[in-house]
Design an enzyme around this catalytic site. Structure first.
Site, PDB file in Angstrom:
ATOM      1  CB  ALA A  63      59.656  94.291 -47.873  1.00 11.92           C
ATOM      2  N   GLY A 108      55.388  96.469 -49.874  1.00  9.43           N
ATOM      3  CA  GLY A 108      56.290  97.616 -49.886  1.00  9.43           C
ATOM      4  C   GLY A 108      56.274  98.389 -51.209  1.00  9.43           C
ATOM      5  CD  GLU A 111      53.808  99.102 -46.987  1.00  7.74           C
ATOM      6  OE1 GLU A 111      54.678  98.288 -47.347  1.00  7.74           O
ATOM      7  OE2 GLU A 111      53.398  99.180 -45.827  1.00  7.74           O
ATOM      8  CD  GLU A 131      52.195  94.251 -46.653  1.00 10.10           C
ATOM      9  OE1 GLU A 131      50.989  94.194 -47.003  1.00 10.10           O
ATOM     10  OE2 GLU A 131      52.970  95.104 -47.078  1.00 10.10           O
TER      11      GLU A 131
END
Ligand code: CAA
Length: 261
Positions: A63, A108, A111, A131
């Site tokens: 992200a 992300g 993911e 993260e």
């Protein structure tokens, strides 16, 4: 679209996240465009999707850290939901989605690959959930899907240590199904997708639904889910044709494409 490309090759759709200067990091616009691209897939024509990243360095490097850096608690939660909603759409998309992971799949990005049905990667791929090193938890499904894919022990190790793993280790722990030289990755993904696309589409969709829904149920319920989706295939033209073709002893016959009916 600014950051998401969509190309059709026969009955296969190829979605490419194309924000190369930020290593294809997922900002709000990328997520919105990905969502719109999925909504635009013609499910009468397309039987399998491939999802990849532009360039030879990165699938998706996570992200967008710049965008996240100033979020409030409420905005952080909303951003997590935004990613989760799109990734869940991929996970429950009626047709199979193959992630062709061509480099970094971090945060992300890892993911996103895990919301796909199947992951294959290039030799330079790197997976990880960094993260906690940024002061947050994985927020686009990582705490849930990684444990389901590789088991809670390995998922917890990867998430708590924030240590990245290379392609060979991702293969060893079952996070990816196969590793290819970078130059061969897309051809391998397209070959697999074409192999899926030539099978009876209603049956393939029902397999995806049976596996996904069954994994969320206990075994007794899961077997009922399977029975219903198995039964649903009967009386379709593709079931009648597929079985008649097998039973026909004429060795000269050539198999016709399935009709999706
Ligand atoms: N967000 C925003 N920008 C990113 C980014 C990200 N996740 N990843 C890379 N970029 C940008 C860099 O800022 C840089 O931009 P500039 O050229 O403008 O400086 C550009 O992409 C190239 O990156 P690097 O110069 O860092 O390239 P590198 O080869 O030296 O390193 C890397 C590559 C190891 C992937 C490194 O970029 C990196 O560590 N990126 C961040 C990875 C990460 O922590 N991802 C998780 C994000 S959090 C998350 O995803 C939360 C969630 O679960 C939803």
């Amino acid at each position: 679209m600014e950051f998401v490309l969509y190309e059709v090759k026969g009955q296969v759709g190829i979605i490419t996240i194309s924000r190369e200067k930020a290593l294809n990091a997922l900002n709000s616009t990328v997520l919105e465009e990905l969502d719109k691209t999925l909504d635009g897939v013609d499910l009468n024509e397309i039987r399998c999707l491939i999802l990849t990243g532009a360039g030879e360095k990165s699938f998706v490097a996570g992200a967008d850290i710049g965008e996240m850096s100033t979020l409030t608690k409420a905005e952080g939660e909303a951003f997590g939901k935004k990613g989760n909603d799109v990734f869940r759409k991929i996970e429950t998309f009626p047709i199979p989605v193959i992630a062709a992971v061509n480099g970094f799949a971090l945060g992300g990005g890892c993911e996103l690959s895990m919301s796909c049905d199947i992951r294959i990667c290039s030799e330079n791929a790197v997976f990880g959930q960094p993260e906690v090193g940024l002061g947050i938890t994985p927020g686009f499904g990582g705490t849930q899907r990684l444990a389901r894919l590789v088991g809670p022990g390995m998922a917890k190790q990867m998430i708590y240590t924030a240590r990245n793993i290379k392609a060979d280790e991702a293969f060893r722990i079952g996070l990816v199904n196969a590793v290819y030289p970078q130059a061969e990755l897309m051809a391998a993904a397209e070959k697999m997708a074409a192999g899926i696309a030539k099978n009876a589409p209603i049956a393939v969709r029902n397999c995806k639904k049976a596996i996904n829904d069954g994994l969320e149920a206990d075994m007794d319920e899961a077997l009922v889910i399977e029975e219903k989706l198995f039964g649903d295939c009967f009386e379709t033209e593709d079931q009648k044709y597929g079985m008649a073709f097998f039973l026909d002893k004429n060795k000269e016959k050539v198999k016709e494409p399935f009709q999706n009916k």
